[in-house]
Design a protein around this motif. Structure first.
Motif, PDB file in Angstrom:
ATOM      1  N   ASN A  10       0.755  -1.111  -0.378  1.00  0.00           N
ATOM      2  CA  ASN A  10      -0.195  -0.776   0.230  1.00  0.00           C
ATOM      3  C   ASN A  10       0.747   1.243  -0.202  1.00  0.00           C
ATOM      4  O   ASN A  10       0.671   2.538  -0.239  1.00  0.00           O
ATOM      5  N   ASP A  11       2.233   1.008   1.000  1.00  0.00           N
ATOM      6  CA  ASP A  11       2.555   2.170   0.448  1.00  0.00           C
ATOM      7  C   ASP A  11       3.200   2.522  -0.458  1.00  0.00           C
ATOM      8  O   ASP A  11       3.479   4.078  -0.800  1.00  0.00           O
ATOM      9  N   ASP A  12       3.659   1.583  -1.364  1.00  0.00           N
ATOM     10  CA  ASP A  12       4.559   2.203  -2.372  1.00  0.00           C
ATOM     11  C   ASP A  12       3.424   1.914  -4.281  1.00  0.00           C
ATOM     12  O   ASP A  12       3.830   2.844  -4.645  1.00  0.00           O
ATOM     13  N   ALA A  39      -2.125  -8.637   5.722  1.00  0.00           N
ATOM     14  CA  ALA A  39      -2.433  -7.481   5.442  1.00  0.00           C
ATOM     15  C   ALA A  39      -2.451  -7.150   3.877  1.00  0.00           C
ATOM     16  O   ALA A  39      -3.294  -8.015   2.702  1.00  0.00           O
ATOM     17  N   GLY A  40      -3.020  -5.794   3.790  1.00  0.00           N
ATOM     18  CA  GLY A  40      -3.547  -5.181   3.144  1.00  0.00           C
ATOM     19  C   GLY A  40      -2.414  -4.721   1.673  1.00  0.00           C
ATOM     20  O   GLY A  40      -1.242  -4.131   2.164  1.00  0.00           O
ATOM     21  N   ASN A  41      -2.485  -5.191   0.980  1.00  0.00           N
ATOM     22  CA  ASN A  41      -1.292  -4.324  -0.529  1.00  0.00           C
ATOM     23  C   ASN A  41      -2.653  -4.191  -1.449  1.00  0.00           C
ATOM     24  O   ASN A  41      -3.604  -3.928  -1.956  1.00  0.00           O
ATOM     25  N   MET A  42      -1.655  -3.338  -2.422  1.00  0.00           N
ATOM     26  CA  MET A  42      -2.797  -3.458  -4.008  1.00  0.00           C
ATOM     27  C   MET A  42      -2.215  -4.261  -5.594  1.00  0.00           C
ATOM     28  O   MET A  42      -0.838  -3.819  -5.597  1.00  0.00           O
ATOM     29  N   THR A  43      -3.241  -4.191  -5.314  1.00  0.00           N
ATOM     30  CA  THR A  43      -2.743  -5.382  -6.986  1.00  0.00           C
ATOM     31  C   THR A  43      -3.490  -3.936  -7.895  1.00  0.00           C
ATOM     32  O   THR A  43      -4.100  -3.331  -8.197  1.00  0.00           O
ATOM     33  N   LEU A  44      -1.913  -3.878  -9.240  1.00  0.00           N
ATOM     34  CA  LEU A  44      -2.455  -3.054 -10.393  1.00  0.00           C
ATOM     35  C   LEU A  44      -2.443  -3.851 -11.087  1.00  0.00           C
ATOM     36  O   LEU A  44      -1.479  -4.749 -11.609  1.00  0.00           O
ATOM     37  N   LEU A  45      -3.575  -3.226 -12.327  1.00  0.00           N
ATOM     38  CA  LEU A  45      -4.008  -3.899 -13.662  1.00  0.00           C
ATOM     39  C   LEU A  45      -3.381  -2.924 -14.338  1.00  0.00           C
ATOM     40  O   LEU A  45      -3.772  -1.904 -14.631  1.00  0.00           O
ATOM     41  N   ILE A  46      -1.895  -3.764 -15.489  1.00  0.00           N
ATOM     42  CA  ILE A  46      -1.393  -2.748 -16.341  1.00  0.00           C
ATOM     43  C   ILE A  46      -1.966  -3.817 -17.617  1.00  0.00           C
ATOM     44  O   ILE A  46      -1.034  -4.863 -17.866  1.00  0.00           O
ATOM     45  N   CYS A  47      -2.859  -3.073 -18.333  1.00  0.00           N
ATOM     46  CA  CYS A  47      -3.832  -3.909 -19.989  1.00  0.00           C
ATOM     47  C   CYS A  47      -3.400  -3.529 -21.574  1.00  0.00           C
ATOM     48  O   CYS A  47      -3.260  -2.170 -21.054  1.00  0.00           O
ATOM     49  N   GLY A  48      -2.761  -4.470 -21.951  1.00  0.00           N
ATOM     50  CA  GLY A  48      -2.395  -3.502 -23.590  1.00  0.00           C
ATOM     51  C   GLY A  48      -0.963  -2.926 -23.940  1.00  0.00           C
ATOM     52  O   GLY A  48      -1.135  -1.841 -24.553  1.00  0.00           O
ATOM     53  N   VAL A  49      -0.532  -3.765 -22.832  1.00  0.00           N
ATOM     54  CA  VAL A  49       1.342  -3.867 -22.814  1.00  0.00           C
ATOM     55  C   VAL A  49       1.848  -3.852 -24.166  1.00  0.00           C
ATOM     56  O   VAL A  49       2.188  -5.271 -23.972  1.00  0.00           O
ATOM     57  N   GLU A  50       2.166  -3.455 -24.789  1.00  0.00           N
ATOM     58  CA  GLU A  50       2.977  -3.726 -25.947  1.00  0.00           C
ATOM     59  C   GLU A  50       4.088  -5.029 -25.394  1.00  0.00           C
ATOM     60  O   GLU A  50       4.689  -4.604 -24.627  1.00  0.00           O
ATOM     61  N   ASP A  51       4.709  -5.705 -26.297  1.00  0.00           N
ATOM     62  CA  ASP A  51       5.130  -6.642 -25.773  1.00  0.00           C
ATOM     63  C   ASP A  51       6.790  -5.817 -25.166  1.00  0.00           C
ATOM     64  O   ASP A  51       7.716  -6.709 -24.593  1.00  0.00           O
ATOM     65  N   TYR A  83       8.068  -4.016  30.567  1.00  0.00           N
ATOM     66  CA  TYR A  83       8.134  -4.115  29.135  1.00  0.00           C
ATOM     67  C   TYR A  83       9.942  -3.952  28.088  1.00  0.00           C
ATOM     68  O   TYR A  83       9.745  -2.322  28.939  1.00  0.00           O
ATOM     69  N   SER A  84      10.583  -4.255  27.410  1.00  0.00           N
ATOM     70  CA  SER A  84      11.412  -3.032  27.431  1.00  0.00           C
ATOM     71  C   SER A  84      11.361  -2.949  25.936  1.00  0.00           C
ATOM     72  O   SER A  84      10.925  -3.494  24.973  1.00  0.00           O
ATOM     73  N   SER A  85      11.284  -1.688  25.320  1.00  0.00           N
ATOM     74  CA  SER A  85      11.455  -1.665  23.932  1.00  0.00           C
ATOM     75  C   SER A  85      12.933  -1.432  22.985  1.00  0.00           C
ATOM     76  O   SER A  85      14.177  -0.838  23.590  1.00  0.00           O
ATOM     77  N   PHE A  86      12.731  -2.182  22.128  1.00  0.00           N
ATOM     78  CA  PHE A  86      14.344  -2.112  21.545  1.00  0.00           C
ATOM     79  C   PHE A  86      13.895  -1.814  19.328  1.00  0.00           C
ATOM     80  O   PHE A  86      12.616  -2.120  19.383  1.00  0.00           O
ATOM     81  N   PRO A  87      14.641  -1.634  18.949  1.00  0.00           N
ATOM     82  CA  PRO A  87      14.320  -1.660  17.219  1.00  0.00           C
ATOM     83  C   PRO A  87      14.635  -2.221  16.685  1.00  0.00           C
ATOM     84  O   PRO A  87      15.696  -3.485  17.163  1.00  0.00           O
ATOM     85  N   VAL A  88      13.766  -3.112  15.442  1.00  0.00           N
ATOM     86  CA  VAL A  88      14.445  -4.108  14.971  1.00  0.00           C
ATOM     87  C   VAL A  88      14.205  -3.778  13.426  1.00  0.00           C
ATOM     88  O   VAL A  88      13.490  -2.801  13.431  1.00  0.00           O
ATOM     89  N   GLU A  89      15.044  -4.461  12.790  1.00  0.00           N
ATOM     90  CA  GLU A  89      14.854  -4.510  11.494  1.00  0.00           C
ATOM     91  C   GLU A  89      14.213  -5.288  10.396  1.00  0.00           C
ATOM     92  O   GLU A  89      13.903  -6.164  10.445  1.00  0.00           O
ATOM     93  N   VAL A  90      12.890  -4.465   9.564  1.00  0.00           N
ATOM     94  CA  VAL A  90      12.196  -5.399   8.842  1.00  0.00           C
ATOM     95  C   VAL A  90      12.584  -4.625   7.096  1.00  0.00           C
ATOM     96  O   VAL A  90      12.364  -4.047   7.002  1.00  0.00           O
ATOM     97  N   THR A  91      11.969  -5.812   6.403  1.00  0.00           N
ATOM     98  CA  THR A  91      11.779  -5.138   4.887  1.00  0.00           C
ATOM     99  C   THR A  91      10.552  -5.501   4.649  1.00  0.00           C
ATOM    100  O   THR A  91       9.414  -5.432   5.485  1.00  0.00           O
ATOM    101  N   VAL A  92      10.425  -4.008   3.643  1.00  0.00           N
ATOM    102  CA  VAL A  92       9.236  -3.769   3.322  1.00  0.00           C
ATOM    103  C   VAL A  92       9.396  -3.626   1.850  1.00  0.00           C
ATOM    104  O   VAL A  92      10.937  -3.586   1.191  1.00  0.00           O
ATOM    105  N   GLY A  93       8.492  -2.986   0.728  1.00  0.00           N
ATOM    106  CA  GLY A  93       8.321  -3.218  -0.294  1.00  0.00           C
ATOM    107  C   GLY A  93       8.647  -4.306  -1.409  1.00  0.00           C
ATOM    108  O   GLY A  93       8.245  -4.794  -0.680  1.00  0.00           O
TER     109      GLY A  93
END
Ligand code: 2BA
Length: 108
Positions: A10-12, A39-51, A83-93
């Motif tokens: 959704n972000d992109d 989780a929500g995402n977005m599906t883009l339809l791109i139709c009629g694209v020349e090869d 509770y302890s708070s700490f940063p974690v690295e996640v992959t997005v996109g």
């Protein structure tokens, strides 16, 4: 002629669809949900694209939805009601792209 289906986060999706439109491609956005994370995402339809334009479309999608890491806050419990708070690295996109043959394309 091809139909390109691109599942993007959704972000992109805004940046990807704007760039495709600027590039002269028609885009339809469908709000979708991933079956694994539900989780929500977005599906883009791109139709009629020349090869010969397929690589250009994929390049635009890739440029605006690169896989990257992001640091987000996370918490863990310490068993004594604290509770302890700490940063974690996640992959997005990133995008999942399907290119399908189109037998016939008409607008009536
Ligand atoms: P990705 O592989 O980047 O996939 C992101 C989203 O793209 C998926 O969301 C799904 O909506 C779509 N997608 C990916 N491959 C597809 C395919 N072959 N056919 C149809 N749609 C497809 P989610 O299903 O929620 O998955 C989110 C992320 O969870 C995936 O990222 C992958 O990293 C992981 N994942 C998905 N299924 C998994 C599994 N069975 N085991 C382990 N990890 C999985």
């Amino acid at each position: 002629m091809k139909l390109i289906l691109a599942i993007v986060s959704n972000d992109d999706s805004g940046a990807v669809s704007s760039a495709l439109t600027r590039g002269g491609f028609s885009v339809t956005k469908l709000a979708t949900t991933g079956g694994f994370l539900m989780a929500g995402n977005m599906t883009l339809l791109i139709c009629g694209v020349e090869d010969e334009k397929v690589d250009e479309v994929i390049g635009i999608i890739a440029k605006h939805s690169r896989r990257r890491t992001q640091v987000v806050p996370s918490t863990s419990t310490m068993d004594v009601g604290m509770y302890s708070s700490f940063p974690v690295e996640v992959t997005v996109g990133g995008s999942t792209i399907f290119v399908l043959n189109v037998d016939r394309f008409e607008k009536v």
